[in-house]
Write an enzyme that holds these catalytic residues in place. Structure first.
Site, PDB file in Angstrom:
ATOM      1  N   GLY A  45     159.776  21.555 -31.079  1.00  0.00           N
ATOM      2  CA  GLY A  45     160.758  20.608 -31.795  1.00  0.00           C
ATOM      3  C   GLY A  45     160.532  19.076 -31.412  1.00  0.00           C
ATOM      4  O   GLY A  45     159.954  18.911 -30.119  1.00  0.00           O
ATOM      5  N   GLN A  50     163.055  10.771 -29.207  1.00  0.00           N
ATOM      6  CA  GLN A  50     161.995  10.931 -28.469  1.00  0.00           C
ATOM      7  C   GLN A  50     160.769  10.086 -28.710  1.00  0.00           C
ATOM      8  O   GLN A  50     159.731  10.059 -28.042  1.00  0.00           O
ATOM      9  CB  GLN A  50     161.521  12.395 -28.419  1.00  0.00           C
ATOM     10  CG  GLN A  50     162.649  13.313 -27.575  1.00  0.00           C
ATOM     11  CD  GLN A  50     162.274  14.573 -27.696  1.00  0.00           C
ATOM     12  OE1 GLN A  50     162.380  15.611 -28.667  1.00  0.00           O
ATOM     13  NE2 GLN A  50     161.591  15.109 -26.598  1.00  0.00           N
ATOM     14  N   CYS A  92     161.082  20.244 -22.026  1.00  0.00           N
ATOM     15  CA  CYS A  92     161.159  19.071 -23.084  1.00  0.00           C
ATOM     16  C   CYS A  92     159.930  18.273 -23.076  1.00  0.00           C
ATOM     17  O   CYS A  92     159.400  17.925 -21.970  1.00  0.00           O
ATOM     18  CB  CYS A  92     162.443  18.402 -22.694  1.00  0.00           C
ATOM     19  SG  CYS A  92     162.807  17.106 -23.571  1.00  0.00           S
ATOM     20  N   LEU A  93     159.637  18.014 -24.064  1.00  0.00           N
ATOM     21  CA  LEU A  93     158.368  16.743 -24.094  1.00  0.00           C
ATOM     22  C   LEU A  93     158.777  15.631 -23.450  1.00  0.00           C
ATOM     23  O   LEU A  93     157.791  14.904 -22.721  1.00  0.00           O
ATOM     24  CB  LEU A  93     157.916  16.438 -25.537  1.00  0.00           C
ATOM     25  CG  LEU A  93     157.348  17.946 -26.347  1.00  0.00           C
ATOM     26  CD1 LEU A  93     157.180  17.355 -27.810  1.00  0.00           C
ATOM     27  CD2 LEU A  93     156.167  18.204 -25.677  1.00  0.00           C
ATOM     28  N   HIS A 134     168.764  22.485 -28.359  1.00  0.00           N
ATOM     29  CA  HIS A 134     167.892  21.542 -27.559  1.00  0.00           C
ATOM     30  C   HIS A 134     167.738  20.191 -28.520  1.00  0.00           C
ATOM     31  O   HIS A 134     168.032  19.091 -27.968  1.00  0.00           O
ATOM     32  CB  HIS A 134     166.540  22.183 -27.378  1.00  0.00           C
ATOM     33  CG  HIS A 134     165.522  21.186 -26.582  1.00  0.00           C
ATOM     34  ND1 HIS A 134     165.479  21.482 -25.252  1.00  0.00           N
ATOM     35  CD2 HIS A 134     164.998  20.070 -26.769  1.00  0.00           C
ATOM     36  CE1 HIS A 134     164.797  20.610 -24.759  1.00  0.00           C
ATOM     37  NE2 HIS A 134     164.544  19.645 -25.636  1.00  0.00           N
ATOM     38  N   GLU A 135     167.109  20.693 -29.912  1.00  0.00           N
ATOM     39  CA  GLU A 135     166.984  19.348 -30.647  1.00  0.00           C
ATOM     40  C   GLU A 135     168.342  18.528 -30.929  1.00  0.00           C
ATOM     41  O   GLU A 135     168.239  17.147 -30.970  1.00  0.00           O
ATOM     42  CB  GLU A 135     166.243  19.576 -31.847  1.00  0.00           C
ATOM     43  CG  GLU A 135     165.044  20.199 -31.606  1.00  0.00           C
ATOM     44  CD  GLU A 135     164.254  19.337 -30.387  1.00  0.00           C
ATOM     45  OE1 GLU A 135     164.193  18.108 -30.196  1.00  0.00           O
ATOM     46  OE2 GLU A 135     163.357  20.074 -29.807  1.00  0.00           O
ATOM     47  N   HIS A 138     169.772  16.362 -28.313  1.00  0.00           N
ATOM     48  CA  HIS A 138     168.965  15.150 -28.025  1.00  0.00           C
ATOM     49  C   HIS A 138     169.548  14.128 -28.979  1.00  0.00           C
ATOM     50  O   HIS A 138     169.657  13.224 -28.645  1.00  0.00           O
ATOM     51  CB  HIS A 138     167.562  15.153 -28.749  1.00  0.00           C
ATOM     52  CG  HIS A 138     166.408  15.697 -27.547  1.00  0.00           C
ATOM     53  ND1 HIS A 138     166.208  14.857 -26.583  1.00  0.00           N
ATOM     54  CD2 HIS A 138     165.512  16.808 -27.423  1.00  0.00           C
ATOM     55  CE1 HIS A 138     165.246  15.428 -25.670  1.00  0.00           C
ATOM     56  NE2 HIS A 138     164.660  16.450 -26.352  1.00  0.00           N
TER      57      HIS A 138
END
Ligand SMILES: [Zn+2]
Length: 169
Positions: A45, A50, A92-93, A134-135, A138
């Site tokens: 995701g 990000q 998380c990236l 999660h997304e 963000h």
């Protein structure tokens, strides 16, 4: 185009993203770039903040590119209902190499708009529910470490601060 991924510490990750209001070719290009960026980083995701773009937009593919039908694009998404609980390792990236058991709903339903502005409702279970939460977090300026204990969160923050000082972040 593959964008560099913004890491924890950058203000764009901790502010509420601006709504998507124009559904045009430019948005399509951005979404294609977001998928490319996510696959290159081996993520499931990616949210627009990000890559430094404060727009309420995210892409998800829990098959990591194996199933073209698994690609999900959510513009202006909100979680409308949840059911149950699950606790599993989450990462998380924007926080590379930090993973921690994180509790999320087992089932989540999101209302959003698709790439063309059409309203959609999507439900996900297990990993997909985790990805939705999660997304969408963000897009509200929330990172997964917010869901951890204060102790665990502070330990990650300290480690990141050290890496920043060492020029490793
Ligand atoms: Zn993330």
């Amino acid at each position: 185009m593959i964008y560099p991924i913004v890491k924890y510490g950058q203000p764009v990750l901790e502010k509420v993203a601006e709504p998507v209001t124009v559904f045009d070719a430019e948005l399509e290009k951005l979404v294609a770039d977001m998928f490319d960026t996510m696959y290159a980083a081996h993520g499931v995701g990616l949210a627009a903040p990000q890559i430094g773009i404060s727009k309420s937009l995210c892409v998800i593919d829990i098959t990591s590119g194996e199933d073209p039908n698994a690609r999900i694009v959510l513009a202006n998404p909100v979680i409308v209902s949840t059911e149950g609980k699950q606790t599993d390792e989450e990462g998380c990236l924007s926080l590379p190499n930090f993973r921690a058991p994180t509790t999320r709903p087992m089932k989540a339903t999101a209302r959003a708009q698709d790439l063309h502005g059409k309203e959609i409702m999507l439900s996900g279970e297990a990993l997909l529910a985790r990805a939705f939460c999660h997304e969408i977090d963000h897009l509200n300026g929330i990172l997964f470490i917010r869901h951890l204990s204060m102790l665990k969160r502070d330990s990650i923050r300290r480690k990141v601060r050290k890496m920043v000082k060492a020029g490793e972040w």
